[in-house]
Design an enzyme around this catalytic site. Sequence first.
Site, short mmCIF file in Angstrom:
data_model
loop_
_atom_site.label_atom_id
_atom_site.label_comp_id
_atom_site.label_asym_id
_atom_site.label_seq_id
_atom_site.Cartn_x
_atom_site.Cartn_y
_atom_site.Cartn_z
N CYS A 48 -8.35 -2.79 -3.70
CA CYS A 48 -7.72 -3.62 -4.73
C CYS A 48 -8.34 -5.03 -4.69
O CYS A 48 -8.74 -5.51 -3.62
CB CYS A 48 -6.23 -3.70 -4.50
SG CYS A 48 -5.38 -2.13 -4.70
N CYS B 54 -7.29 -7.81 -2.10
CA CYS B 54 -7.41 -7.44 -0.68
C CYS B 54 -8.82 -7.04 -0.28
O CYS B 54 -9.01 -6.43 0.77
CB CYS B 54 -6.46 -6.29 -0.37
SG CYS B 54 -4.76 -6.63 -0.83
N CYS C 25 0.83 -1.21 0.00
CA CYS C 25 0.00 0.00 0.00
C CYS C 25 0.86 1.25 0.00
O CYS C 25 0.51 2.26 -0.62
CB CYS C 25 -0.90 0.03 1.23
SG CYS C 25 -2.36 -1.00 1.11
N CYS D 36 -5.04 1.83 4.27
CA CYS D 36 -3.95 1.70 3.29
C CYS D 36 -2.79 2.63 3.66
O CYS D 36 -1.66 2.40 3.24
CB CYS D 36 -4.46 2.01 1.89
SG CYS D 36 -4.93 3.73 1.64
#
Length: 238
Positions: free
Chosen positions: A198, A201, A115, A225
């Site tokens: 994303c 995740c 991240c 993140c």
Amino acid sequence: MALTAVQEDVKSLVEELNFAEKVDRSLRLIEEAYEEYGDRLVVANSLGKDSMVVWHLAKRVSPFIKGFIVTTRFKPKETVEFMNRLVARHSELKVFRNDEPIPIGLYETDPDRCCDILKVEPTRRAIQEMNVACWVTGLRCTEGRTRMDFQEIEERDKGLIKLNPILIWYEREVWQYLALHQVAVNPLYAKGYRSLGCEPCTRISAGADERAGRWTGTSKCGGECGIHTRPLVPDYQI
Ligand code: SF4
């Protein structure tokens, strides 16, 4: 409500203001900040439902307000298509992305590092390149355990104001606003997702914690993140 107002009791505002009062308050916060910062006020648009509310509110304040989107190589195709449609309609939305090579499976072995490279770095770059003095986010304190310690107006990085104009909105009020104004949203919500990130995740989740589907199975589960928690202006002064 001056932009320099003292920190207020966020929890009381969440519970005591009704939907219309919250909308008015959010609009006033953006208006006052835009009066103060003008072109150096920029909206961060994550393409999620909360960002779409903030983007719509900002456009009501001024069609000239600019924004940026941080995307990654791991965004779901629905999100990429949604982003492309939005950017085609709004040339004042600029896209930032970091394409540097990273180890395979970094999102499993070290999601914080992943991240940091793919999300925090391009956010820092956006703030620098767009000469941002005040960035506007869709962060809400009712989203989950990691989002309770925020204020509507903050200066976490010296010289960079962060405005969270819908901080006190409930999830229901976000959907209420989007429905009332017929704002288009990412099609992944129709599949059951409640918080978008994303592809590797993000999972569909249920229950009270809206962000429970983020980074499931890792120590970062339901977490952040880093764009709201890491320094964004480490090497230069705004
Ligand atoms: S959400 Fe996952 S894939 Fe995306 S940058 Fe973070 S760790 Fe990497």
